[in-house]
Design a protein around this motif. Structure first.
Motif, PDB file in Angstrom:
ATOM      1  N   UNK A  72      -8.509   3.156 -25.104  1.00 25.98           N
ATOM      2  CA  UNK A  72      -7.824   3.361 -23.820  1.00 25.98           C
ATOM      3  C   UNK A  72      -6.605   2.456 -23.701  1.00 25.98           C
ATOM      4  N   UNK A  73      -6.782   1.156 -24.027  1.00 26.09           N
ATOM      5  CA  UNK A  73      -5.698   0.197 -23.808  1.00 26.09           C
ATOM      6  C   UNK A  73      -4.487   0.558 -24.656  1.00 26.09           C
ATOM      7  N   UNK A  74      -4.748   0.945 -25.933  1.00 29.73           N
ATOM      8  CA  UNK A  74      -3.634   1.325 -26.804  1.00 29.73           C
ATOM      9  C   UNK A  74      -2.849   2.480 -26.224  1.00 29.73           C
ATOM     10  N   UNK A  75      -3.570   3.537 -25.839  1.00 32.50           N
ATOM     11  CA  UNK A  75      -2.896   4.716 -25.289  1.00 32.50           C
ATOM     12  C   UNK A  75      -2.193   4.376 -23.982  1.00 32.50           C
ATOM     13  N   UNK A  76      -2.795   3.489 -23.186  1.00 35.99           N
ATOM     14  CA  UNK A  76      -2.213   3.092 -21.908  1.00 35.99           C
ATOM     15  C   UNK A  76      -0.850   2.450 -22.125  1.00 35.99           C
ATOM     16  N   UNK A  77      -0.797   1.486 -23.070  1.00 30.84           N
ATOM     17  CA  UNK A  77       0.478   0.823 -23.367  1.00 30.84           C
ATOM     18  C   UNK A  77       1.513   1.833 -23.857  1.00 30.84           C
ATOM     19  N   UNK A  78       1.077   2.750 -24.736  1.00 36.88           N
ATOM     20  CA  UNK A  78       2.031   3.716 -25.290  1.00 36.88           C
ATOM     21  C   UNK A  78       2.563   4.616 -24.173  1.00 36.88           C
ATOM     22  N   UNK A  79       1.663   5.099 -23.317  1.00 40.58           N
ATOM     23  CA  UNK A  79       2.085   5.983 -22.231  1.00 40.58           C
ATOM     24  C   UNK A  79       3.021   5.238 -21.277  1.00 40.58           C
ATOM     25  N   UNK A  80       2.665   3.954 -21.009  1.00 42.35           N
ATOM     26  CA  UNK A  80       3.506   3.143 -20.122  1.00 42.35           C
ATOM     27  C   UNK A  80       4.903   2.980 -20.714  1.00 42.35           C
ATOM     28  N   UNK A  81       4.943   2.714 -22.036  1.00 37.54           N
ATOM     29  CA  UNK A  81       6.233   2.562 -22.714  1.00 37.54           C
ATOM     30  C   UNK A  81       7.033   3.847 -22.661  1.00 37.54           C
ATOM     31  N   UNK A  82       6.342   4.993 -22.821  1.00 36.62           N
ATOM     32  CA  UNK A  82       7.037   6.282 -22.771  1.00 36.62           C
ATOM     33  C   UNK A  82       7.626   6.508 -21.387  1.00 36.62           C
ATOM     34  N   UNK A  83       6.876   6.107 -20.345  1.00 36.35           N
ATOM     35  CA  UNK A  83       7.387   6.253 -18.981  1.00 36.35           C
ATOM     36  C   UNK A  83       8.607   5.354 -18.783  1.00 36.35           C
ATOM     37  N   UNK A  84       8.508   4.094 -19.281  1.00 35.27           N
ATOM     38  CA  UNK A  84       9.633   3.166 -19.155  1.00 35.27           C
ATOM     39  C   UNK A  84      10.887   3.718 -19.822  1.00 35.27           C
ATOM     40  N   UNK A  85      10.705   4.337 -21.006  1.00 32.64           N
ATOM     41  CA  UNK A  85      11.858   4.886 -21.713  1.00 32.64           C
ATOM     42  C   UNK A  85      12.301   6.213 -21.118  1.00 32.64           C
ATOM     43  N   UNK A  86      11.503   6.760 -20.227  1.00 31.77           N
ATOM     44  CA  UNK A  86      11.869   8.024 -19.591  1.00 31.77           C
ATOM     45  C   UNK A  86      11.766   9.226 -20.501  1.00 31.77           C
ATOM     46  N   UNK A  87      10.936   9.138 -21.569  1.00 28.94           N
ATOM     47  CA  UNK A  87      10.780  10.317 -22.421  1.00 28.94           C
ATOM     48  C   UNK A  87       9.526  11.070 -21.960  1.00 28.94           C
ATOM     49  N   UNK A  88       9.759  11.988 -21.029  1.00 25.51           N
ATOM     50  CA  UNK A  88       8.631  12.627 -20.355  1.00 25.51           C
ATOM     51  C   UNK A  88       7.887  13.592 -21.254  1.00 25.51           C
ATOM     52  N   UNK A  89       8.618  14.162 -22.228  1.00 27.49           N
ATOM     53  CA  UNK A  89       7.943  15.066 -23.168  1.00 27.49           C
ATOM     54  C   UNK A  89       6.787  14.330 -23.834  1.00 27.49           C
ATOM     55  N   UNK A  90       7.090  13.073 -24.236  1.00 19.75           N
ATOM     56  CA  UNK A  90       6.078  12.303 -24.937  1.00 19.75           C
ATOM     57  C   UNK A  90       4.900  11.972 -24.019  1.00 19.75           C
ATOM     58  N   UNK A  91       5.199  11.696 -22.754  1.00 19.73           N
ATOM     59  CA  UNK A  91       4.116  11.409 -21.810  1.00 19.73           C
ATOM     60  C   UNK A  91       3.181  12.607 -21.731  1.00 19.73           C
ATOM     61  N   UNK A  92       3.778  13.801 -21.638  1.00 16.71           N
ATOM     62  CA  UNK A  92       2.968  15.014 -21.569  1.00 16.71           C
ATOM     63  C   UNK A  92       2.131  15.164 -22.829  1.00 16.71           C
TER      64      UNK A  92
END
Lengths: 118, 456
Positions: free
Chosen positions: B319-339
């Motif tokens: 969970x923590x790994x994916x959480x950090x990655x998703x958070x980073x994707x949101x910070x970078x604004x790459x929404x495709x990756x968040x999805x």
């Protein structure tokens, strides 16, 4: 362009070898020939490094020879890569011996069918 | 050149190798060639982790590869020999392309040292054709070693046909350290500035990773053999790591490292748990896992915990790994990756929930069929067709047909699973949950390294 190809033809040969090797690995049904393809592929890369080190009219990299020297480092790198290639070939041929002992064939497509009948 | 990142890898290699060794002591293969190849593999992986030189990296990559090919074939079956040969051919092409990339970098800069390359490449110019070609060849070569989607074809069969201890060792370490090498080469040698100057390169990295996440998960759902399913799951998880690395974002990078370590720990022990299950009950396909909790409570429990950790149920490591990655994707604004990340979690849930449901909430199909005398479900045909484990399956049938039997201890084949094998699996299952809580401190420890990595 033609001029470039005429003076740098060894790079053309490099990528020709890479293509031939890759095609043999994919297109050939015989496992031993796939391994030969792998060797040709690697040879292409060896040629690439050696060709990159070559300098027209330069002397061998010995201290007593005259000033423009051929770069010795790529030769050393490729010496290592050749050793790696030989050991890879040895392991591959060892595996092929075992496959032949188990299935009695070296034809990749026959092996594929046999595996799916298991 | 040891920093937080390579230090993490060294510790991971040492700990995982020790864990697998204690499992392999009981489960085999016990031959001397196995231990020789095992030591060679650990040496190669450690070398890859510590080296700061591109050509040394290639040599250690090949040492690791050679040891891995031999280990895959250490099972004496023809199947594993074919899988190992396939692994060898594709892996060699990968390493050769990597070497070709090194050649381009060397011609462009005249150096092989990663730290020196960073300054030299900046002088040559990030958009020079030689530098771009070097980047492309190095990345494609390492993609083959990491097993990113279209280049993953060697991986499922190699993992599935190798002995269980070897599958665990290779799945935990070989692709992981290759992914570390990818991060190291991209960020230390080419630097984040290269990705900035070539946005197409970063986009292609992200796109390949996203495709890998989706395709790997879908292929995993389609598998009937448990070890193949776990192998395809790795394709998806490494897609996640590469996606995070392509973002050039500190949070995402921490997520990539945490997920790299977490995946190694969880996937390795999932393979060990699958090995325990196969040794005790002979179950190797998804349908054979029906009602496993009655036959093998500890094995099924550990497998279940690890599967949920892999899906990313809080507070586990996954969970923590994916959480950090998703958070980073949101910070970078790459929404495709968040999805894609959210979708991948759902897909991971799809293939692991299927197993968990079968293990805990279904009656064992084999025992049922034996008692009633008819094929209880369509799965039965598969169970019978899998003749190789017939002896072990018989043991299950006997234990299952006796209604008084409770737990797997009475099945005649169970005594082959030693206490040590259980201990390794249970300890790693506990670690997968407990380490999730320690990640925040680890992230603080890692932060200076990541900052230095991203801002050359």
């Amino acid at each position: 362009m033609i001029d470039l190809l005429a003076t740098r033809y060894y790079y053309l040969v490099t990528f020709l070898l890479l293509g031939v090797g890759a095609y043999m690995m994919i297109g050939n049904r015989n496992l031993v020939k796939k391994v030969i393809g792998m060797n040709i592929f690697q040879t292409g890369i060896f040629l690439f490094f050696i060709a990159a080190a070559y300098l027209e009219g330069a002397s061998p990299p010995v201290l007593t020879a005259e000033a423009p020297h051929v770069s010795p480092l790529p030769h050393v790198l490729i010496l290592t890569a050749i050793v790696v290639g030989v050991s890879l070939t040895a392991v591959a041929l060892g595996l092929i011996v075992r496959i032949y002992a188990d299935y009695g064939t070296l034809d990749a497509e026959v092996l594929w069918e046999v595996r799916h009948d298991d | 050149m040891i920093d937080g990142l390579s230090g993490t890898m060294i510790v991971l290699v040492a700990v995982s190798a020790l864990g697998v060794l204690s499992y392999a002591r009981a489960a085999g293969p016990r031959s001397n060639p196995f231990y020789a190849a095992y030591l060679l593999l650990v040496a190669g992986l450690t070398g890859m982790s510590v080296t700061g030189d591109l050509f040394n990296l290639y040599v250690f990559l090949e040492i690791t590869g050679l040891a891995a090919y031999v280990l895959v074939a250490s099972d004496d079956s023809g199947r594993s020999a074919i899988a190992a040969l396939r692994y060898l051919l594709i892996g060699t092409v990968g390493a050769s392309l990597f070497l070709l990339g090194i050649g381009y970098a060397y011609i462009a800069t005249g150096t092989l040292n990663m730290g020196d390359l960073a300054t030299q490449i900046a002088e040559v110019g990030y958009t020079a054709t030689l530098v771009q070609a070097a980047f492309a060849f190095v990345v494609v070569g390492l993609f083959i070693k990491v097993a990113i989607f279209p280049l993953h074809t060697w991986q499922p069969e190699a993992y599935a046909s190798a002995p269980d201890s070897v599958s665990a060792l290779i799945s935990a370490l070989v692709s992981t350290v290759s992914a570390y090498a990818l991060v190291r080469v991209v960020y230390t040698a080419f630097t984040a500035d290269f990705l900035e100057a070539n946005p197409l390169a970063a986009d292609l990295l992200g796109a390949a990773a996203a495709v890998s996440i989706v395709a790997g998960s879908l292929l995993a759902v389609a598998q009937s053999e448990v070890k193949r399913m776990l192998a395809y799951s790795s394709v998806a998880q490494f897609g996640l790591v590469v996606a995070a690395a392509s973002l050039v974002n500190e949070t995402a990078m921490i997520g990539a490292v945490v997920h790299l370590v977490g995946h190694a720990l969880m996937k390795g022990s999932l393979f060990l748990a699958a090995g325990v299950v196969a040794t005790a009950t002979g179950a190797r396909t998804v349908s054979e896992y029906d009602g496993l909790v009655d036959r093998l409570p500890v094995g099924a429990g550990a497998f279940g915990v690890l599967a949920l950790a892999m899906v990313g149920v809080p507070p586990t490591l996954g969970f923590v790994g994916k959480w950090y990655i998703a958070l980073g994707a949101v910070e970078s604004g790459s929404w495709v990756l968040v999805v894609v990340i959210v979708a991948s979690t759902l897909l991971t849930l799809a293939y692991f929930a299927r197993l968990v449901e079968r293990m805990f909430f279904r009656d064992p199909a084999t025992a049922l069929a034996d008692e009633v005398g008819v094929a209880a479900s369509e799965d039965e045909a598969e169970v019978v067709a899998d003749g190789s484990d017939l002896g072990a399956t018989d043991g299950v049938v006997t234990s299952g047909s006796d209604p008084a039997t409770d737990g797997g201890d009475d099945a005649p084949s169970t005594d082959r699973v030693t206490f040590g094998m259980y201990a390794v699996v249970v300890v790693t299952a506990v670690l997968a949950v407990a380490l999730g809580l320690a990640v925040f401190e680890y992230a603080e420890f890692l932060e200076p390294t990541i900052t230095r990595l991203l801002t050359p």
